[in-house]
Motif scaffolding. Structure first.
Motif, PDB file in Angstrom:
ATOM      1  N   SER A  59      -9.930  -5.672  -1.803  1.00 10.95           N
ATOM      2  CA  SER A  59      -9.802  -4.247  -1.492  1.00 10.95           C
ATOM      3  C   SER A  59     -11.154  -3.624  -1.164  1.00 10.95           C
ATOM      4  O   SER A  59     -12.197  -4.055  -1.648  1.00 10.95           O
ATOM      5  CB  SER A  59      -9.170  -3.510  -2.668  1.00 10.95           C
ATOM      6  OG  SER A  59     -10.085  -3.389  -3.725  1.00 10.95           O
ATOM      7  N   ARG A  60     -11.113  -2.590  -0.366  1.00  8.80           N
ATOM      8  CA  ARG A  60     -12.330  -1.863  -0.001  1.00  8.80           C
ATOM      9  C   ARG A  60     -12.926  -1.145  -1.213  1.00  8.80           C
ATOM     10  O   ARG A  60     -14.131  -0.970  -1.300  1.00  8.80           O
ATOM     11  CB  ARG A  60     -12.047  -0.873   1.111  1.00  8.80           C
ATOM     12  CG  ARG A  60     -11.791  -1.563   2.444  1.00  8.80           C
ATOM     13  CD  ARG A  60     -11.806  -0.571   3.582  1.00  8.80           C
ATOM     14  NE  ARG A  60     -11.390  -1.188   4.814  1.00  8.80           N
ATOM     15  CZ  ARG A  60     -12.221  -1.823   5.639  1.00  8.80           C
ATOM     16  NH1 ARG A  60     -13.475  -1.935   5.340  1.00  8.80           N
ATOM     17  NH2 ARG A  60     -11.771  -2.358   6.753  1.00  8.80           N
ATOM     18  N   SER A  69       0.824  -1.205   0.000  1.00 12.86           N
ATOM     19  CA  SER A  69       0.000   0.000   0.000  1.00 12.86           C
ATOM     20  C   SER A  69       0.858   1.255   0.000  1.00 12.86           C
ATOM     21  O   SER A  69       0.396   2.314  -0.381  1.00 12.86           O
ATOM     22  CB  SER A  69      -0.963   0.001   1.186  1.00 12.86           C
ATOM     23  OG  SER A  69      -0.249   0.107   2.390  1.00 12.86           O
ATOM     24  N   ALA A  70       2.122   1.161   0.429  1.00 10.70           N
ATOM     25  CA  ALA A  70       3.002   2.317   0.406  1.00 10.70           C
ATOM     26  C   ALA A  70       3.375   2.688  -1.026  1.00 10.70           C
ATOM     27  O   ALA A  70       3.761   3.812  -1.295  1.00 10.70           O
ATOM     28  CB  ALA A  70       4.270   2.034   1.224  1.00 10.70           C
ATOM     29  N   ASP A  71       3.248   1.736  -1.948  1.00  9.38           N
ATOM     30  CA  ASP A  71       3.593   1.976  -3.341  1.00  9.38           C
ATOM     31  C   ASP A  71       2.512   2.766  -4.077  1.00  9.38           C
ATOM     32  O   ASP A  71       2.750   3.306  -5.149  1.00  9.38           O
ATOM     33  CB  ASP A  71       3.812   0.646  -4.078  1.00  9.38           C
ATOM     34  CG  ASP A  71       4.940  -0.165  -3.454  1.00  9.38           C
ATOM     35  OD1 ASP A  71       4.895  -1.383  -3.620  1.00  9.38           O
ATOM     36  OD2 ASP A  71       5.845   0.418  -2.833  1.00  9.38           O
ATOM     37  N   ILE A  72       1.299   2.829  -3.540  1.00  8.85           N
ATOM     38  CA  ILE A  72       0.188   3.481  -4.218  1.00  8.85           C
ATOM     39  C   ILE A  72       0.115   4.935  -3.750  1.00  8.85           C
ATOM     40  O   ILE A  72      -0.078   5.199  -2.573  1.00  8.85           O
ATOM     41  CB  ILE A  72      -1.143   2.767  -3.913  1.00  8.85           C
ATOM     42  CG1 ILE A  72      -1.080   1.310  -4.379  1.00  8.85           C
ATOM     43  CG2 ILE A  72      -2.300   3.497  -4.577  1.00  8.85           C
ATOM     44  CD1 ILE A  72      -2.289   0.495  -3.983  1.00  8.85           C
ATOM     45  N   PRO A  73       0.276   5.875  -4.693  1.00 10.62           N
ATOM     46  CA  PRO A  73       0.201   7.282  -4.299  1.00 10.62           C
ATOM     47  C   PRO A  73      -1.204   7.648  -3.806  1.00 10.62           C
ATOM     48  O   PRO A  73      -2.197   7.076  -4.246  1.00 10.62           O
ATOM     49  CB  PRO A  73       0.523   8.044  -5.592  1.00 10.62           C
ATOM     50  CG  PRO A  73       0.972   7.039  -6.583  1.00 10.62           C
ATOM     51  CD  PRO A  73       0.577   5.689  -6.090  1.00 10.62           C
ATOM     52  N   THR A  74      -1.274   8.612  -2.920  1.00 11.70           N
ATOM     53  CA  THR A  74      -2.545   9.057  -2.353  1.00 11.70           C
ATOM     54  C   THR A  74      -3.475   9.575  -3.445  1.00 11.70           C
ATOM     55  O   THR A  74      -4.672   9.293  -3.431  1.00 11.70           O
ATOM     56  CB  THR A  74      -2.307  10.156  -1.300  1.00 11.70           C
ATOM     57  OG1 THR A  74      -1.420   9.639  -0.309  1.00 11.70           O
ATOM     58  CG2 THR A  74      -3.598  10.595  -0.657  1.00 11.70           C
ATOM     59  N   TRP A  75      -2.936  10.328  -4.400  1.00 10.27           N
ATOM     60  CA  TRP A  75      -3.787  10.872  -5.464  1.00 10.27           C
ATOM     61  C   TRP A  75      -4.445   9.773  -6.270  1.00 10.27           C
ATOM     62  O   TRP A  75      -5.578   9.914  -6.722  1.00 10.27           O
ATOM     63  CB  TRP A  75      -3.004  11.826  -6.362  1.00 10.27           C
ATOM     64  CG  TRP A  75      -1.930  11.167  -7.180  1.00 10.27           C
ATOM     65  CD1 TRP A  75      -0.620  11.036  -6.860  1.00 10.27           C
ATOM     66  CD2 TRP A  75      -2.086  10.527  -8.454  1.00 10.27           C
ATOM     67  NE1 TRP A  75       0.055  10.360  -7.839  1.00 10.27           N
ATOM     68  CE2 TRP A  75      -0.829  10.037  -8.843  1.00 10.27           C
ATOM     69  CE3 TRP A  75      -3.174  10.333  -9.307  1.00 10.27           C
ATOM     70  CZ2 TRP A  75      -0.616   9.349 -10.023  1.00 10.27           C
ATOM     71  CZ3 TRP A  75      -2.958   9.653 -10.499  1.00 10.27           C
ATOM     72  CH2 TRP A  75      -1.686   9.176 -10.848  1.00 10.27           C
ATOM     73  N   LEU A  76      -3.725   8.634  -6.430  1.00  9.58           N
ATOM     74  CA  LEU A  76      -4.296   7.522  -7.184  1.00  9.58           C
ATOM     75  C   LEU A  76      -5.443   6.883  -6.398  1.00  9.58           C
ATOM     76  O   LEU A  76      -6.490   6.557  -6.971  1.00  9.58           O
ATOM     77  CB  LEU A  76      -3.224   6.478  -7.502  1.00  9.58           C
ATOM     78  CG  LEU A  76      -3.659   5.303  -8.359  1.00  9.58           C
ATOM     79  CD1 LEU A  76      -4.215   5.793  -9.698  1.00  9.58           C
ATOM     80  CD2 LEU A  76      -2.495   4.365  -8.598  1.00  9.58           C
ATOM     81  N   THR A  77      -5.283   6.755  -5.099  1.00 12.64           N
ATOM     82  CA  THR A  77      -6.339   6.208  -4.264  1.00 12.64           C
ATOM     83  C   THR A  77      -7.565   7.107  -4.307  1.00 12.64           C
ATOM     84  O   THR A  77      -8.696   6.643  -4.431  1.00 12.64           O
ATOM     85  CB  THR A  77      -5.846   6.063  -2.807  1.00 12.64           C
ATOM     86  OG1 THR A  77      -4.663   5.265  -2.804  1.00 12.64           O
ATOM     87  CG2 THR A  77      -6.899   5.414  -1.936  1.00 12.64           C
ATOM     88  N   VAL A  78      -7.343   8.413  -4.230  1.00 14.85           N
ATOM     89  CA  VAL A  78      -8.452   9.370  -4.303  1.00 14.85           C
ATOM     90  C   VAL A  78      -9.110   9.300  -5.679  1.00 14.85           C
ATOM     91  O   VAL A  78     -10.341   9.327  -5.795  1.00 14.85           O
ATOM     92  CB  VAL A  78      -7.954  10.802  -3.987  1.00 14.85           C
ATOM     93  CG1 VAL A  78      -9.026  11.830  -4.289  1.00 14.85           C
ATOM     94  CG2 VAL A  78      -7.502  10.902  -2.545  1.00 14.85           C
ATOM     95  N   ALA A  79      -8.313   9.208  -6.724  1.00 20.25           N
ATOM     96  CA  ALA A  79      -8.860   9.126  -8.088  1.00 20.25           C
ATOM     97  C   ALA A  79      -9.720   7.873  -8.252  1.00 20.25           C
ATOM     98  O   ALA A  79     -10.800   7.929  -8.860  1.00 20.25           O
ATOM     99  CB  ALA A  79      -7.725   9.147  -9.113  1.00 20.25           C
ATOM    100  N   VAL A  80      -9.263   6.747  -7.706  1.00 25.24           N
ATOM    101  CA  VAL A  80     -10.043   5.509  -7.792  1.00 25.24           C
ATOM    102  C   VAL A  80     -11.348   5.662  -7.025  1.00 25.24           C
ATOM    103  O   VAL A  80     -12.413   5.270  -7.499  1.00 25.24           O
ATOM    104  CB  VAL A  80      -9.219   4.309  -7.251  1.00 25.24           C
ATOM    105  CG1 VAL A  80     -10.098   3.101  -7.043  1.00 25.24           C
ATOM    106  CG2 VAL A  80      -8.081   3.983  -8.203  1.00 25.24           C
TER     107      VAL A  80
END
Length: 187
Positions: free
Chosen positions: A97-98, A6-17
């Motif tokens: 994943s959630r 999960s550290a590899d996934i940028p925050t902006w990408l999580t928000v975009a998803v």
């Protein structure tokens, strides 16, 4: 503690998803509402035409068939999402994943427009059980000061919940398949 990877996934990408998932759910709900209105309008038109005797049998059968097809298409979309959810549960148990759970939840919420209340309620309950399973899995992965007995209790709860959810999904699959069978046109 963060999950592995999960550290590899940028925050902006999580928000975009998350934003994309919310938009998809919004447009799916609008589409469901539109299809539901179309089906009701078709049924009303058929009822009115029957009252006036303006339609012959062939036209009546065709209108009902179109109404059934409109509803059936959306039912199939919900069933496909259910199959993906079922596969995730069976393949990954509590490690899905959630974000995926949210996508399944959005489709399950639409079920109330297309299926009987019993099926809709059972589908939403299965999604809720998946969320509970995910929560238990998170507790087990990151116990935060819990003692061995609590972790053992959580593992047992998780195992029991997984068995209940697995049985629920099997029953729900059979119910959905039965509901998806198109009946011959009514005259």
């Amino acid at each position: 503690m963060q999950e592995a990877g999960s550290a590899d996934i940028p925050t902006w990408l999580t928000v975009a998803v998350a934003v994309a998932t919310i938009l998809a759910a919004y447009f799916a709900a609008r589409s469901a509402r539109h299809a539901h209105k179309q089906a009701i309008a078709a049924q009303d038109a058929v009822a009115e035409a029957q009252k006036q005797g303006a339609l012959n049998k062939a036209q009546l059968v065709e209108l009902r068939r179109q109404s059934d097809i409109s509803l059936h298409t959306h039912r199939l979309d919900i069933y496909k999402a259910f199959l993906e959810y079922r596969f995730e549960i069976k393949a990954k148990a509590s490690s899905f994943s959630r974000e995926k759970l949210w996508a399944y939840y959005a489709q399950a919420r639409l079920a109330e427009f297309y299926f009987d209340p019993e099926i809709s309620t059972a589908l939403n309950s299965a999604i809720d059980q998946g969320l509970q399973l995910q929560t238990l899995s998170d507790r087990i992965k990151d116990p935060q000061g819990a003692d061995r007995d609590e972790i053992t209790k959580w593992r047992k709860e998780s195992s029991d919940l997984y068995r209940v959810l697995d049985d629920t999904l099997d029953t729900l699959d059979a119910d959905l398949r039965r509901a998806l069978r198109l009946l011959p046109p009514r005259i």
